[in-house]
Design an enzyme around this catalytic site. Structure first.
Site, mmCIF file in Angstrom:
data_model
loop_
_atom_site.group_PDB
_atom_site.id
_atom_site.type_symbol
_atom_site.label_atom_id
_atom_site.label_comp_id
_atom_site.label_asym_id
_atom_site.label_seq_id
_atom_site.Cartn_x
_atom_site.Cartn_y
_atom_site.Cartn_z
ATOM 1 N N ASP A 314 0.829 -1.136 0.185
ATOM 2 C CA ASP A 314 -0.071 -0.066 0.536
ATOM 3 C C ASP A 314 0.714 1.476 -0.368
ATOM 4 O O ASP A 314 2.027 1.219 0.720
ATOM 5 C CB ASP A 314 -0.959 0.018 1.538
ATOM 6 C CG ASP A 314 -2.003 -0.876 0.555
ATOM 7 O OD1 ASP A 314 -2.829 -0.359 -0.520
ATOM 8 O OD2 ASP A 314 -3.046 -1.557 1.682
ATOM 9 N N ALA A 386 -17.990 21.443 2.674
ATOM 10 C CA ALA A 386 -17.837 21.074 1.611
ATOM 11 C C ALA A 386 -18.740 22.140 -0.073
ATOM 12 O O ALA A 386 -18.296 22.236 -0.960
ATOM 13 C CB ALA A 386 -19.437 19.621 1.539
#
Lengths: 688, 571
Positions: A314, A386
């Site tokens: 990863d 957001a």
């Protein structure tokens, strides 16, 4: 540190004592039968003991003391073999004992009604799959399970040895808890996932203790070869009796070779060194893994680790430091870099994200900006939402904003500002190189770009090139887009990468490699990693991960350190190398033993064979005894090597082979000549 | 070694090595079913054979079916050869009116020729009819050699292919090996041998008047001599090319009509090693990496050449006992004067390195150490060149063992040519090494313990022991050469050596086919820098070390009681 080493030496003493006792209890025929090479020695020891006793009844051509000497050293050979196995087991047992301490039965609060928190107290042994239990601060978690409700810090030092508590919460990838660990703060509701006696801790104990230790495939193959060699030597020795009788009769001189000498010859020729240490090598490999805080579910997995061809790693946490960091300020035309740095610093003061903090750090380090007194300016921090997709600060009538390039561009344009082409292209360049551009604006003026980059861990590139030398291919797995992934892959020096990785894509990639005959290793922690973990040949689950991931893997890393995979591969390789090295050593030893024993064995029939006695040993009986003593002592001398493992350096296979052949092949040829001669000199002091 | 020795060595080795690549390539083509242009005209014949025996050449067999086919063929062969010998007096082509061969000798010879051993307890010109020579023995010379090649090719396929259980069709492999390789090569060699003076006739033996009558031991004066002839050249050609070794005449290639000239001697010596050496090239071709083939060949040469030089050296030494009597020069006892020491020593080494067994000098008369080398070459398992096919498959088994030991030392599950070596292969490889070795040791023990075994021994002491050890080594490893001195045509030795030949042949073949099947079903792991390379000088050293150490450790005590002590006692 000091107390640590004293407990260790105490432990060592305890293990040693236990091992000595175990070497004797392991003398039972049933235990001996498991190892054909040592079983041959065992039978030989009994047989020579019988010959010794017989020599008092029936007159023998040899002195009883000689037969006794051989017999005692043969018994010593068997005991040394037992000892090596026992000491390896002892290390595991010590670890198991400390684990077992944390497995004490506890009373569990079983929820009878989830809503009202009604609990009944039951013994942890009586819990069933799917039972919900409430664990509060200070209590021990009664069984392995999945957190269904709550957040708590948990002390897992009992299994990991790590004293810092870890957070466990419902949902996500940190929801698995292990029985025997202790909740320190808050509370958890846990759904029981394993039956008592079958918990993670139980499996760990069984594994490190070696109670269910099964021979691994390569160990079986080697054992077969050793048994075959022993059988060949058995035949050589058995047929030597009629040969000798024939020779004595036809040459009309001397006597037939004695049974004592034949048994001594067999034991010296049989690959007893590796035969005695084989089981210890396997157990020690598992122990080394435990010492690295990795629990393997089977010995097979450790062997597979040595064979791995492809490592799937990863990106985050393994190849790069966890988070992106600010690395550069790129001012817009006509803007001073310090001005940009200052604005970026102000905009990030209240930004607690790692990225935000790294901007402040960069400004501080490169531009001398320190924490400022902003009391007078009445700053108003604008958090990231957001909707606006920007963050920043309003102070002294100025609005400083930072955000993604497109967002800031439309923000500036909406205020009738100009968005310079230079800034646009700078942002593009950064994205192309694998970084993330953040654009900073003050009111409607664009000040410049901050470059955020993944920071590749120091030394990782060298590590990968080492792996390449070992013939292992590294593949970086990342959720990034292909462009970013390619840039980081190039910087880290991995061989390949999988961008925009989904669990399905990972699984597919593993299958592809396996189709091509490769062995794949990977690490994972999330539930969505489980299918890929189950598919991989060596699958290391992070202890912090979910229960599903741990079930799917064949190893668990208690430290939850993804880089550990490289260490695991090393341990696997060491395991093979130690076996190979000691086998080679053992067989190479035989040459010297022939030169010692054969002239001695036929001293009466063919005194001319003395020419072959190139060590010039003091007498026939001393020659044979010296070979037998050497054969026994070499086992003891090699126990530390068997436990520690042959040292492994990441170099190409051909070079590794050359080095090991020189040390263990050539060494194995020469050492016994010196050893046998030395023992003979000592013996001659007593017999002269 | 003198310059002349070196020259003779070079004249022998250079053509041999030059032939490896083209012949290896040719055989690889034949066995992969791509018949090369020059011999394509044989194809109709090949197809006709398949039609007659009702075989689909493209239907692969798994290893058990393949083994069954090999065993079935061998069993039928043994019966046929046995019956032909027992009934030859009633059959045609028997101008010398030979009577039926005894039961135990027939049994021994039948096994001997069916197993590619060609151990001969009988004397050819005084025992066998022409029909027996041609229909029983020569046929087996072809078939047993082709069977050895077939098993090798099956093993090589096991390395080359992956994830399949079929290892080829035995009948197709057998037919191709015979039709395209052994028959054309033998025909060619036989014609050249006829040119050199080897007889090829169906006529009766000749009677010749002696120029100088001699007086026999019993006092009678002998004035005539019987000169045996027959279909010799055809038999000799395949005896060498198929590593069979069974001579037409009792004296084998020391007989002037079996080996008349220096050229015939050279051609026969080269023929002994020709196919076994070239098969290394075939191996490299089929597995797709020629370096692998060269490595195996190099390993064989690294063992072969020093031993060859040593044999010449030992035979060039004067016999100390004779030197005391004033005799100068090397050891000429038992050697043909026309061939000399170097050619006898080269032949002895070559014939025992390959499992050929034909001789042009009497190994029994070699110096103790000069005789040790041929004996030890057989004891190594007939893998230094070895028999056609059987030598290389034996060597590949040793390569598997070498890879297993060294592969461990580089920290991986050992793999050879991309195939992981697991417990099953090791088990089978162990049998391959164990069985012939056990047969030699135990067989020798039985012979020296029993009265009937001791009865055949001609010389006392260590040399007598060597004779028995040599016979068992020869039979158990399917060589067939004899040390002489041992009277082996007795029911005891015919039986014991017959058993040894069976164990040595099928005790190796069946495990090898099992390995072939197991390897074939495995995946091929791609190589990386972590893989142990098996085409390097280091691997040659390793493989040679494994072969030599296993061979030395197994036979050192026995050799110490035979040739080694004999040498030490000479002084």
């Amino acid at each position: 540190m000091n107390t640590h080493s004293t407990t260790r030496s105490l432990l060592q003493k305890e293990i040693l004592l236990g091992a000595i006792i175990a070497s004797i209890t392991k003398l039972s025929p049933k235990t001996q039968l498991r190892n054909p090479v040592m079983f041959a020695v065992y039978i030989g020891s009994m047989f020579t003991t019988f010959l010794w006793l017989q020599s008092y009844v029936v007159p023998s051509s040899e002195p009883s003391t000689f037969i006794l000497g051989i017999s005692l050293w043969l018994w010593a050979t068997v005991l040394f073999a037992n000892f090596s196995e026992a000491i390896a087991e002892g290390h595991g047992k010590a670890q198991a004992d400390s684990l077992r301490l944390s497995r004490t039965q506890v009373l569990a609060n079983r929820l009878t009604d989830a809503k009202s928190r009604q609990v009944t107290q039951v013994n942890s042994a009586d819990l069933k799959l799917g039972d919900l239990v409430l664990v509060e601060a200070g209590e021990v978690i009664p069984a392995d399970g999945e957190v269904v409700e709550g957040v708590a810090s948990v002390d897992e030092s009992a299994i990991t040895g790590e004293s810092a508590p870890v957070v466990r919460e419902s949902g996500g990838d940190r929801s698995a808890v292990t029985g025997g660990t202790r909740v320190i703060s808050d509370w958890l509701v846990i759904s029981v996932a394993t039956l008592p006696g079958n918990s993670f801790l139980d499996r760990m104990i069984t594994m490190v203790e070696g109670a269910k230790r099964q021979k691994t495939p390569n160990e079986i193959a080697l054992a077969i070869l050793l048994a075959a060699l022993t059988l060949i030597f058995l035949m050589v020795v058995v047929t030597l009796l009629p040969y000798s009788a024939f020779s004595a009769q036809f040459s009309d001189s001397g006597t037939t070779i004695s049974l004592t000498v034949l048994v001594a010859l067999l034991v010296c020729l049989a690959p007893t060194t590796i035969g005695a240490l084989l089981s210890a090598i396997g157990i020690a490999g598992m122990n080394r893994l435990s010492k690295a805080n990795v629990v393997a579910m089977s010995g097979r997995a450790v062997e597979a680790a040595g064979d791995v061809d492809v490592l799937l790693l990863d990106k985050t946490g393994t190849i790069t430091l966890g988070n992106r960091q600010a690395t550069r300020f790129l001012p817009a035309p006509g803007v001073n870099i310090d001005e940009l740095a200052s604005a970026a610093h102000l905009a990030s003061l209240a930004d607690e994200t790692p990225e935000g903090r790294s901007i402040a750090v960069l400004a501080k380090r490169n531009h001398g900006l320190r924490g400022r007194d902003l009391e007078l300016s009445h700053p108003k921090f604008v958090p990231f939402t957001a909707k606006t997709r920007m963050s920043g600060v309003d102070l002294d009538g100025q609005a400083i904003r930072k955000g993604a390039a497109e967002t800031v561009e439309s923000y500036v344009r909406s205020l009738d500002g100009i968005y310079p082409d230079e800034v646009k292209s700078a942002a593009k360049e950064i994205a192309k190189a694998g970084g993330t551009p953040l654009v900073v604006a003050r009111n409607n003026q664009v000040l410049g770009v901050i470059e955020l980059k993944d920071i590749v861990k120091g030394g990782i590139k060298e590590r990968f090139s080492e792996l390449r030398q070992m013939g292992i291919k590294t593949v970086m797995i990342t959720g990034d887009n292909p462009l970013t992934a390619a840039a980081i892959a190039a910087e880290a020096g991995v061989d390949d990468y999988l961008a925009e990785a989904t669990p399905e894509a990972k699984l597919e990639l593993i299958r592809q490699y396996q189709q091509g005959g490769r062995l794949v290793a990977m690490t994972g922690d999330g539930t969505n990693d489980a299918p890929a973990l189950a598919q991989a040949d060596v699958a290391v689950a992070m202890n912090s991960g979910t229960q599903a991931a741990k079930e799917a893997g064949n190893m668990v890393d208690l430290d939850s350190n993804p880089t550990k995979l490289i260490e695991i591969v090393n341990i696997g390789k060491q395991l093979f190398m130690t076996r190979g090295a000691l086998t080679t050593f053992s067989i190479a030893n035989d040459v010297a033993k022939y030169f010692a024993i054969l002239p001695a064995a036929f001293a009466t029939t063919y005194p001319q064979l003395k020419t072959l006695d190139i060590m010039r040993l003091s007498s026939p009986s001393n020659a044979i005894l010296s070979a037998v003593i050497f054969n026994a002592l070499i086992i003891v001398a090699l126990i530390p090597l068997a436990l520690r493992g042959v040292s492994y350096r990441p170099v190409a296979a051909a070079q590794l082979l050359r080095n090991n052949l020189l040390i263990y092949g050539l060494g194995g040829l020469i050492v016994p000549f010196i050893g046998i001669k030395a023992i003979d000199i000592i013996l001659s002091l007593f017999t002269a | 070694m003198s310059a002349s020795d070196l020259l003779q060595l070079a004249v022998f080795l250079i053509p041999l090595l030059l032939a490896v690549k083209p012949l290896g390539w040719y055989m690889a083509r034949v066995f992969t079913g791509i018949v090369p242009q020059p011999v394509r005209w044989i194809r109709p014949l090949e197809r006709m054979i398949y039609r007659i025996i009702r075989v689909d050449p493209d239907a692969p067999m798994d290893w058990k079916q393949y083994s069954f086919a090999v065993l079935a063929l061998s069993l039928v062969s043994v019966f046929a050869v046995y019956i032909l010998q027992r009934s030859q007096s009633f059959l045609p082509l028997n101008p010398q009116e030979m009577s039926a061969v005894s039961a135990d000798s027939s049994f021994n010879t039948a096994i001997s020729f069916a197993t590619n051993t060609n151990w001969q307890g009988y004397g050819g010109e005084s025992t066998m009819s022409y029909l027996t020579e041609m229909l029983a023995l020569a046929v087996q010379n072809f078939v047993s050699a082709a069977a050895g090649m077939a098993v090798l090719i099956a093993l090589v396929r096991g390395f080359a292919q992956q994830s399949t259980s079929g290892i080829g069709n035995f009948w197709a492999d057998l037919t191709r090996g015979t039709l395209y390789i052994l028959l054309p090569a033998s025909l060619l060699l036989a014609v050249v041998l006829v040119w050199q003076g080897v007889p090829q006739t169906m006529q009766r033996y000749h009677q010749a008047n002696l120029v100088e009558p001699i007086v026999a031991a019993d006092g009678t004066t002998v004035t005539t001599q019987t000169i045996a002839v027959g279909p010799v050249a055809s038999q000799v050609a395949i005896k060498q090319l198929g590593t069979n070794g069974g001579g037409f005449f009792n004296a084998n290639s020391a007989h002037p009509l079996e080996n008349p000239t220096p050229l015939s001697n050279l051609l026969q010596m080269v023929s002994i090693l020709l196919i076994p050496a070239a098969l290394c090239g075939t191996f490299g071709e089929i597995v797709g990496d020629r370096r692998q083939g060269w490595t195996i060949l190099a390993s064989m040469l690294v063992i072969f050449i020093p031993l060859l030089v040593l044999t010449i050296y030992f035979e060039q030494q004067a016999n100390v006992r004779l030197a005391d009597l004033g005799v100068v020069g090397g050891n000429m006892e038992g050697k043909e004067q026309r061939l000399g020491i170097a050619n006898s020593a080269i032949w002895a080494t070559a014939t025992t390195a390959a499992s050929n067994g034909s001789v042009n000098a009497m190994h029994d008369s070699f110096s103790p150490l000069g005789g040790l080398i041929p004996m030890w070459l057989m004891q190594l398992g007939e893998i230094v060149f070895g028999g056609v096919g059987s030598g290389l498959y034996g060597m590949l088994v040793f390569a598997i063992i070498a890879v297993f030991l060294s592969g461990l030392m580089v920290g991986r599950t050992p793999e050879y040519l991309g195939k992981k070596i697991s417990a099953y292969e090791i088990k089978m490889a162990s049998l391959v090494i164990l069985l012939p070795c056990a047969m030699v040791l135990v067989g020798t023990a039985i012979a020296v313990m029993s009265d009937s075994g001791r009865a055949g021994i001609a010389n006392p002491g260590p040399h007598g022991f060597s004779e028995v050890l040599y016979a068992l080594s020869s039979a158990s490893n399917n060589n067939g050469s004899a040390f002489a001195g041992l009277s082996a045509n007795s029911p005891f030795y015919n039986g014991l050596l017959g058993l040894a030949m069976i164990v040595g042949r099928f005790g190796v073949m069946i495990p090898v086919l099992a390995i072939a099947g197991s390897l074939s079903s495995k995946k091929r792991t791609p190589t990386s820098s972590g893989t142990l390379p098996t085409h390097t000088p280091l691997f040659v050293v390793l493989l040679v070390a494994v072969v030599v150490v296993v061979g030395a450790l197994s036979f050192f005590p026995a050799l110490a009681l035979g040739p080694i002590i004999e040498q030490l006692m000479l002084k």
